[in-house]
Design a protein around this motif. Structure first.
Motif, mmCIF file in Angstrom:
data_model
loop_
_atom_site.group_PDB
_atom_site.id
_atom_site.type_symbol
_atom_site.label_atom_id
_atom_site.label_comp_id
_atom_site.label_asym_id
_atom_site.label_seq_id
_atom_site.Cartn_x
_atom_site.Cartn_y
_atom_site.Cartn_z
ATOM 1 N N ALA A 22 11.960 9.215 -6.754
ATOM 2 C CA ALA A 22 13.170 9.568 -7.519
ATOM 3 C C ALA A 22 13.227 8.731 -8.798
ATOM 4 N N GLY A 23 12.823 7.468 -8.694
ATOM 5 C CA GLY A 23 12.839 6.575 -9.857
ATOM 6 C C GLY A 23 11.943 7.067 -10.984
ATOM 7 N N MET A 24 10.787 7.635 -10.623
ATOM 8 C CA MET A 24 9.901 8.138 -11.680
ATOM 9 C C MET A 24 10.522 9.314 -12.424
ATOM 10 N N LEU A 25 11.211 10.183 -11.689
ATOM 11 C CA LEU A 25 11.885 11.296 -12.363
ATOM 12 C C LEU A 25 13.052 10.801 -13.219
ATOM 13 N N ALA A 26 13.684 9.717 -12.768
ATOM 14 C CA ALA A 26 14.754 9.127 -13.571
ATOM 15 C C ALA A 26 14.207 8.709 -14.936
ATOM 16 N N LEU A 27 13.011 8.133 -14.921
ATOM 17 C CA LEU A 27 12.422 7.626 -16.169
ATOM 18 C C LEU A 27 11.918 8.743 -17.092
ATOM 19 N N THR A 28 11.615 9.896 -16.523
ATOM 20 C CA THR A 28 11.142 11.007 -17.360
ATOM 21 C C THR A 28 12.307 11.948 -17.664
ATOM 22 N N LEU B 26 7.673 -0.466 -20.452
ATOM 23 C CA LEU B 26 8.426 -1.601 -21.017
ATOM 24 C C LEU B 26 7.500 -2.609 -21.697
ATOM 25 N N GLY B 27 6.192 -2.348 -21.654
ATOM 26 C CA GLY B 27 5.248 -3.183 -22.387
ATOM 27 C C GLY B 27 5.103 -4.585 -21.826
ATOM 28 N N HIS B 28 5.248 -4.715 -20.503
ATOM 29 C CA HIS B 28 5.023 -6.009 -19.863
ATOM 30 C C HIS B 28 3.891 -5.856 -18.846
ATOM 31 N N GLU B 29 3.333 -6.990 -18.392
ATOM 32 C CA GLU B 29 2.136 -6.906 -17.545
ATOM 33 C C GLU B 29 2.386 -6.286 -16.177
ATOM 34 N N ALA B 30 3.531 -6.617 -15.586
ATOM 35 C CA ALA B 30 3.735 -6.215 -14.191
ATOM 36 C C ALA B 30 5.201 -5.901 -13.948
ATOM 37 N N ALA B 31 5.448 -5.182 -12.847
ATOM 38 C CA ALA B 31 6.819 -4.783 -12.502
ATOM 39 C C ALA B 31 7.004 -4.888 -11.003
ATOM 40 N N LEU B 32 8.265 -5.043 -10.605
ATOM 41 C CA LEU B 32 8.598 -5.153 -9.189
ATOM 42 C C LEU B 32 9.818 -4.282 -8.916
ATOM 43 N N PHE C 174 4.584 -14.310 -13.250
ATOM 44 C CA PHE C 174 6.028 -14.300 -12.989
ATOM 45 C C PHE C 174 6.355 -13.312 -11.872
ATOM 46 N N ILE C 175 5.791 -12.129 -11.941
ATOM 47 C CA ILE C 175 6.113 -11.097 -10.938
ATOM 48 C C ILE C 175 5.566 -11.508 -9.562
ATOM 49 N N ASP D 65 0.803 -1.219 0.000
ATOM 50 C CA ASP D 65 0.000 0.000 0.000
ATOM 51 C C ASP D 65 0.838 1.273 0.000
ATOM 52 N N ASP D 66 2.020 1.192 -0.607
ATOM 53 C CA ASP D 66 2.769 2.432 -0.837
ATOM 54 C C ASP D 66 2.349 2.962 -2.214
ATOM 55 N N PRO D 67 1.602 4.060 -2.254
ATOM 56 C CA PRO D 67 1.027 4.503 -3.540
ATOM 57 C C PRO D 67 2.101 4.906 -4.554
ATOM 58 N N THR D 68 3.225 5.400 -4.060
ATOM 59 C CA THR D 68 4.257 5.858 -5.000
ATOM 60 C C THR D 68 4.962 4.671 -5.645
ATOM 61 N N VAL D 69 5.185 3.617 -4.866
ATOM 62 C CA VAL D 69 5.764 2.397 -5.456
ATOM 63 C C VAL D 69 4.787 1.803 -6.471
ATOM 64 N N ILE D 70 3.518 1.792 -6.099
ATOM 65 C CA ILE D 70 2.507 1.241 -7.022
ATOM 66 C C ILE D 70 2.527 2.021 -8.347
ATOM 67 N N ARG D 71 2.664 3.342 -8.232
ATOM 68 C CA ARG D 71 2.714 4.166 -9.460
ATOM 69 C C ARG D 71 3.977 3.868 -10.268
ATOM 70 N N LEU D 72 5.103 3.774 -9.580
ATOM 71 C CA LEU D 72 6.355 3.491 -10.305
ATOM 72 C C LEU D 72 6.272 2.129 -11.015
ATOM 73 N N GLU D 73 5.765 1.134 -10.306
ATOM 74 C CA GLU D 73 5.700 -0.202 -10.919
ATOM 75 C C GLU D 73 4.745 -0.204 -12.115
ATOM 76 N N ALA D 74 3.629 0.509 -11.985
ATOM 77 C CA ALA D 74 2.677 0.573 -13.112
ATOM 78 C C ALA D 74 3.320 1.307 -14.294
ATOM 79 N N MET D 75 4.049 2.359 -13.975
ATOM 80 C CA MET D 75 4.707 3.148 -15.019
ATOM 81 C C MET D 75 5.742 2.288 -15.763
ATOM 82 N N CYS D 76 6.502 1.497 -15.014
ATOM 83 C CA CYS D 76 7.542 0.657 -15.643
ATOM 84 C C CYS D 76 6.911 -0.443 -16.489
ATOM 85 N N ALA D 77 5.869 -1.058 -15.959
ATOM 86 C CA ALA D 77 5.201 -2.113 -16.718
ATOM 87 C C ALA D 77 4.708 -1.530 -18.041
ATOM 88 N N ASP D 78 4.126 -0.353 -17.950
ATOM 89 C CA ASP D 78 3.583 0.295 -19.132
ATOM 90 C C ASP D 78 4.690 0.681 -20.119
#
Ligand SMILES: *Cc1c(COP(=O)(O)O)cnc(C)c1O
Length: 353
Positions: free
Chosen positions: A237-243, A47-53, A213-214, A32-45
């Motif tokens: 910080a990871g989300m800003l890295a990606l943008t 990189l075009g895969h279903e899920a991220a960790l 898998f995830i 239930d960390d909303p920022t991690v959930i956002r980062l993982e959703a952003m990465c999955a999206d």
């Protein structure tokens, strides 16, 4: 100091520190960390895969991928200089009972499918079970083409192998190819991407794959050291890295080209010109290691791995090179002017010998 030892040395930007300060957090072990959930959703999206960790490091991300794909007594096929094989403490073997089978990288960083075919083992009690092929992109700064990666997928389908990408620097590959992260990640069952290298986050990697898998990888992340708690601070910080980090990566590639050109005619070294494809410049020094073997005449032979970094450090540059060869790595905290300074120092060093 100008630090060109690695692209891991970048300091978080002010925007990143602010985002970390402002990050909304929860307990990621309870998911239930909303920022991690956002980062993982952003990465999955992206990189075009279903899920991220989200993972603390690329080493753990690759290890978890191997542990999730392979059972004890399975084997993964990997380049002999690959990070997952050579630079991760033998983790897959030590912790997973997974046997590495190496094949040599070609000069372009590809594994030849003939070589890979030759080591795939028949289903026979004498042999480990060949389970997975692991590639790297970029590999020592060299970019693997979309065609090659697609042919790797076709090859793995044909030979019933899974396919993992150690994409620590796949963002650099994507920029160099002019292709999306999704295009680079598509042929693979799973991909590990570092946020903490050229992208500039202080820490963090992500592993992507399909949802089942995830889910299983989450168990292995726990086994290999556990979960993290209010880790949205790092995910922010990871989300800003990606943008923002991603948007400026091309500058590092331009700086690498510039540095390679400035060093091209320095006597005492040669630049591996066809390796300057992303943010690294690879150099070979003229002394051969045989000059330095005990008992051999060693007149004029210098251990550049010690002498060059010491010379550079006195002049404000941190670098890490070997006796005979080394890489210089461009990143966000190295400016165009710094590149000129670095080239000048290297020229002065070789002129001083
Ligand atoms: C850096 C790197 C890793 C591991 O990342 P860490 O975060 O340092 O553990 C994996 N593969 C490659 C190719 C790397 O360069």
């Amino acid at each position: 100091m100008i630090d060109i030892r690695s692209d891991t040395v970048t300091r978080p930007t002010n925007a990143m520190r602010q985002a970390m300060h402002d990050a909304e957090v929860g307990d990621d072990v309870y998911k239930d960390d909303p920022t991690v959930i956002r980062l993982e959703a952003m990465c999955a999206d992206l990189l075009g895969h279903e899920a991220a960790l989200f993972m603390p490091t690329g080493t753990q991300s690759n290890l978890v991928a191997l542990l999730t794909h392979c059972q004890r007594g399975d084997e993964y096929i990997v380049g002999g200089e690959a990070h997952t094989y050579k630079y991760e403490g033998g983790g897959a073997a030590a912790l997973g009972g997974i046997q590495p089978q190496t094949v040599p990288f070609g000069d372009n960083g590809e594994l030849s499918f003939n070589d890979v075919s030759a080591v795939i083992k028949a289903d026979d009690v004498h042999f480990a079970k060949s389970r997975l092929l692991c590639l790297e992109n970029s590999q020592h700064g060299r970019v693997q083409s979309l065609e090659y990666m697609q042919s790797a997928q076709d090859f793995c389908d044909k030979h019933n192998l899974l396919l993992h990408l150690d994409g620590a620097r796949m963002a650099n590959a994507s920029v160099a190819l002019g292709a999306s992260l999704e295009d680079v990640a598509k042929p693979f069952d799973t991909v590990s991407l570092c946020l903490s290298k050229g992208l500039g986050a202080p820490i963090g990697s992500v592993l992507v794959g399909d949802k089942s898998f995830i889910d299983e990888a989450l168990r292995w992340r726990k086994v290999t050291g556990g979960g993290m708690r209010q880790v949205g601070i790092l995910a922010a910080a990871g989300m800003l890295a990606l943008t923002d980090g991603f948007a400026r990566l091309h500058e590092d590639h331009e700086n690498a080209q510039t540095l390679a050109a400035l060093l091209a005619d320095v006597s005492g070294l040669s630049v591996r010109e066809n390796w300057t494809q992303t943010n690294m410049v690879w150099l070979d020094f003229d002394n051969l290691s045989s000059d330095l073997e005990p008992g051999k005449a060693s007149q004029g032979a210098v251990d550049h791995g010690t002498a060059l970094p010491a010379f550079a450090k006195e002049r404000g540059v941190l670098m890490s090179v070997g006796r005979n060869a080394g890489r210089l790595v461009m990143h966000r905290d190295v400016s165009r002017d710094d590149v000129t300074t670095v080239a000048g120092i290297i020229k002065d060093y070789f002129a001083s010998l």
